[in-house]
Design a protein around this motif. Structure first.
Motif, PDB file in Angstrom:
ATOM      1  N   ASN A 172       6.748 -41.257  21.174  1.00  0.00           N
ATOM      2  CA  ASN A 172       5.674 -40.343  20.783  1.00  0.00           C
ATOM      3  C   ASN A 172       5.303 -39.437  21.958  1.00  0.00           C
ATOM      4  OD1 ASN A 172       5.591 -41.439  18.280  1.00  0.00           O
ATOM      5  ND2 ASN A 172       3.679 -42.555  18.552  1.00  0.00           N
ATOM      6  N   ASN A 173       5.127 -38.172  21.649  1.00  0.00           N
ATOM      7  CA  ASN A 173       4.808 -37.215  22.703  1.00  0.00           C
ATOM      8  C   ASN A 173       3.664 -36.326  22.224  1.00  0.00           C
ATOM      9  OD1 ASN A 173       4.740 -35.239  24.708  1.00  0.00           O
ATOM     10  ND2 ASN A 173       6.952 -35.340  25.028  1.00  0.00           N
ATOM     11  N   THR A 174       2.457 -36.656  22.636  1.00  0.00           N
ATOM     12  CA  THR A 174       1.286 -35.887  22.207  1.00  0.00           C
ATOM     13  C   THR A 174       1.118 -34.605  23.012  1.00  0.00           C
ATOM     14  OG1 THR A 174      -0.102 -37.168  23.731  1.00  0.00           O
ATOM     15  CG2 THR A 174       0.078 -37.965  21.457  1.00  0.00           C
ATOM     16  N   GLN A 175       1.896 -34.443  24.075  1.00  0.00           N
ATOM     17  CA  GLN A 175       1.764 -33.251  24.905  1.00  0.00           C
ATOM     18  C   GLN A 175       2.527 -32.057  24.332  1.00  0.00           C
ATOM     19  OE1 GLN A 175       3.030 -34.390  28.821  1.00  0.00           O
ATOM     20  NE2 GLN A 175       1.210 -35.641  29.219  1.00  0.00           N
ATOM     21  N   LEU A 176       3.475 -32.345  23.467  1.00  0.00           N
ATOM     22  CA  LEU A 176       4.234 -31.247  22.876  1.00  0.00           C
ATOM     23  C   LEU A 176       3.376 -30.518  21.851  1.00  0.00           C
ATOM     24  CD1 LEU A 176       7.822 -32.678  22.242  1.00  0.00           C
ATOM     25  CD2 LEU A 176       7.192 -30.835  23.787  1.00  0.00           C
ATOM     26  N   PRO A 177       3.309 -29.205  21.914  1.00  0.00           N
ATOM     27  CA  PRO A 177       2.540 -28.464  20.903  1.00  0.00           C
ATOM     28  C   PRO A 177       3.281 -28.482  19.573  1.00  0.00           C
ATOM     29  CG  PRO A 177       3.722 -26.944  22.317  1.00  0.00           C
ATOM     30  CD  PRO A 177       3.947 -28.315  22.900  1.00  0.00           C
ATOM     31  N   PRO A 178       2.577 -28.273  18.479  1.00  0.00           N
ATOM     32  CA  PRO A 178       3.268 -28.196  17.187  1.00  0.00           C
ATOM     33  C   PRO A 178       4.200 -26.990  17.162  1.00  0.00           C
ATOM     34  CG  PRO A 178       0.984 -27.492  16.989  1.00  0.00           C
ATOM     35  CD  PRO A 178       1.132 -28.067  18.363  1.00  0.00           C
ATOM     36  N   PRO A 179       5.251 -27.051  16.379  1.00  0.00           N
ATOM     37  CA  PRO A 179       6.178 -25.911  16.312  1.00  0.00           C
ATOM     38  C   PRO A 179       5.457 -24.646  15.869  1.00  0.00           C
ATOM     39  CG  PRO A 179       7.094 -27.839  15.214  1.00  0.00           C
ATOM     40  CD  PRO A 179       5.670 -28.161  15.512  1.00  0.00           C
ATOM     41  N   ARG A 180       5.825 -23.548  16.464  1.00  0.00           N
ATOM     42  CA  ARG A 180       5.220 -22.285  16.079  1.00  0.00           C
ATOM     43  C   ARG A 180       5.650 -21.906  14.668  1.00  0.00           C
ATOM     44  NH1 ARG A 180       6.774 -18.094  20.656  1.00  0.00           N
ATOM     45  NH2 ARG A 180       8.791 -19.083  20.253  1.00  0.00           N
ATOM     46  N   PRO A 181       4.733 -21.407  13.865  1.00  0.00           N
ATOM     47  CA  PRO A 181       5.131 -20.984  12.516  1.00  0.00           C
ATOM     48  C   PRO A 181       6.097 -19.811  12.596  1.00  0.00           C
ATOM     49  CG  PRO A 181       2.897 -20.259  13.007  1.00  0.00           C
ATOM     50  CD  PRO A 181       3.307 -21.169  14.129  1.00  0.00           C
ATOM     51  N   ILE A 182       6.956 -19.728  11.628  1.00  0.00           N
ATOM     52  CA  ILE A 182       7.924 -18.632  11.599  1.00  0.00           C
ATOM     53  C   ILE A 182       7.527 -17.646  10.508  1.00  0.00           C
ATOM     54  CG2 ILE A 182       9.810 -20.045  12.481  1.00  0.00           C
ATOM     55  CD1 ILE A 182      10.853 -20.255   9.615  1.00  0.00           C
ATOM     56  N   ARG A 183       7.886 -16.406  10.718  1.00  0.00           N
ATOM     57  CA  ARG A 183       7.617 -15.378   9.715  1.00  0.00           C
ATOM     58  C   ARG A 183       8.699 -15.440   8.643  1.00  0.00           C
ATOM     59  NH1 ARG A 183       9.243 -10.066   9.127  1.00  0.00           N
ATOM     60  NH2 ARG A 183      10.376 -10.191  11.106  1.00  0.00           N
ATOM     61  N   SER A 184       8.265 -15.475   7.409  1.00  0.00           N
ATOM     62  CA  SER A 184       9.226 -15.579   6.315  1.00  0.00           C
ATOM     63  C   SER A 184      10.088 -14.326   6.243  1.00  0.00           C
ATOM     64  CB  SER A 184       8.505 -15.783   4.982  1.00  0.00           C
ATOM     65  OG  SER A 184       7.826 -17.017   4.961  1.00  0.00           O
ATOM     66  N   PHE A 185      11.318 -14.517   5.848  1.00  0.00           N
ATOM     67  CA  PHE A 185      12.206 -13.389   5.630  1.00  0.00           C
ATOM     68  C   PHE A 185      11.854 -12.710   4.305  1.00  0.00           C
ATOM     69  CE2 PHE A 185      14.788 -15.943   8.566  1.00  0.00           C
ATOM     70  CZ  PHE A 185      15.177 -14.963   9.466  1.00  0.00           C
ATOM     71  N   PRO A 186      12.214 -11.451   4.146  1.00  0.00           N
ATOM     72  CA  PRO A 186      11.850 -10.744   2.906  1.00  0.00           C
ATOM     73  C   PRO A 186      12.527 -11.316   1.668  1.00  0.00           C
ATOM     74  CG  PRO A 186      13.310  -9.401   4.265  1.00  0.00           C
ATOM     75  CD  PRO A 186      12.884 -10.556   5.116  1.00  0.00           C
ATOM     76  N   TRP A 187      13.612 -12.054   1.860  1.00  0.00           N
ATOM     77  CA  TRP A 187      14.278 -12.653   0.705  1.00  0.00           C
ATOM     78  C   TRP A 187      13.752 -14.056   0.402  1.00  0.00           C
ATOM     79  CZ3 TRP A 187      17.203 -11.410   5.176  1.00  0.00           C
ATOM     80  CH2 TRP A 187      17.444 -12.486   6.038  1.00  0.00           C
TER      81      TRP A 187
END
Length: 248
Positions: free
Chosen positions: A49-64
Motif C-alpha cells: 500500500n502506498n498512500t503517498q502516491l496521488p490518484p491518477p490524473r483524469p484523462i480527457r475523453s476522445f471525441p469518439w
C-alpha cells in the motif's frame, strides 16, 4: 490473481502494468509494485500500500468516446458464457486464446500516447470531422493501421457478397465478442462503397480498424475512410482509395 501470480503471462512489463491497473481499480487503492520471474512463464507480484502516491490524473475523453451502453440484443450469447478457462491459466473462445482488456485501460493508454503519435492527419486515406484536432485524427489513424497489421497476420478468408455478409461478420467479430453494435446503412455491390454507423465508445477506433481490415481483405483494395459525427454515433464511410472501372 488472488495468488498475486500471472501464469503464462505475455511480456512481463505488459503483464505487470495490466495487473497493477486491474488491482488498483478493483481495490480503489494505490500500490507500490515489485515483481520477480521465478520461471519464464510466471510473474509474481509483490504489493505494498502506498498512500503517498496521488490518484491518477483524469484523462480527457476522445471525441469518439462515450459511455458504453449494454447491448439490447436479446438473442446473442452472453460474452461471459463463451469463455473457457483452461488449466494452464489462459482463456479461450472457440479454441482460440484470448486476453481481456478493460476499455478504460485502452483509453488511458491511448491518451498517454497522444503527444508521441506521428502526424497522420494529412494522409489521403482518412478524413476526420473538422472539429477533431490533428493529434486526435493521427492517433485514430495509428490505431486503425495497427489493427489492420494484426488482422493481416491472420489467415481467415473473408467474403462480402451483400449486406447479409456484413451482418454475419458484425455479429461474429464484434457483437458476440463484446465490442458493441454496428449498423450497416448501405452497401454498393458494384463499387463496394460502404456506410456504417458505430456508437461512440473507447472501442470505436478498434472496431473501425477491424471493419476496414475486413473490407480491404474482402475486396482486395486499399480503402479510403471518411468519418462523421452525429450525436452519439459515428458515421463511417468506406470506399476505394483508388478509382476502378466497374465491370458491366
Amino acid at each position: 490473481m488472488s495468488k498475486k501470480e500471472i501464469v503464462n503471462g505475455a511480456h512481463p512489463l505488459f503483464s505487470v502494468g495490466l495487473a497493477s491497473y486491474a488491482l488498483e481499480v478493483f481495490h480503489q487503492t494505490r500500490y507500490k509494485f515489485r515483481w520477480n520471474e521465478p520461471t519464464p512463464r510466471v510473474v509474481q507480484l509483490l504489493l505494498e500500500n502506498n498512500t503517498q502516491l496521488p490518484p491518477p490524473r483524469p484523462i480527457r475523453s476522445f471525441p469518439w468516446s462515450d459511455k458504453i451502453e449494454p447491448t439490447l440484443e436479446s438473442n446473442m450469447i452472453p460474452f461471459s458464457n463463451q469463455l473457457i478457462s483452461k488449466e494452464s491459466g489462459h482463456i479461450e473462445i472457440d479454441g482460440e486464446r484470448y486476453m481481456l482488456l478493460p476499455a478504460s485501460l485502452l483509453e488511458r493508454f491511448v491518451s498517454s500516447c497522444l503527444p508521441h503519435a506521428p502526424d497522420m492527419s494529412q494522409n489521403n486515406w482518412i478524413e476526420c470531422p473538422s472539429l477533431w484536432s490533428s493529434s486526435e485524427c493521427s492517433i485514430l489513424a495509428l490505431i486503425i493501421t495497427s489493427i489492420g497489421e494484426l488482422f493481416s497476420l491472420s489467415e481467415r478468408s473473408v467474403y462480402i457478397t451483400g449486406p447479409e455478409s456484413w451482418d454475419a461478420y458484425f455479429r461474429v467479430y464484434l457483437l458476440d465478442q463484446g465490442w458493441g453494435h454496428v449498423t450497416l446503412v448501405s452497401y454498393d455491390v458494384q463499387s463496394y462503397d460502404t456506410i456504417l454507423q458505430i456508437p461512440r465508445s473507447p472501442l470505436a477506433p478498434f472496431s473501425i480498424g477491424l471493419i476496414t481490415s475486413i473490407w480491404e481483405r474482402a475486396h482486395g483494395r486499399k480503402f479510403k475512410l471518411i468519418i462523421g459525427q452525429e450525436d452519439e454515433l459515428l458515421q463511417v464511410s468506406i470506399s476505394s482509395l483508388l478509382e476502378y472501372k466497374v465491370q458491366v
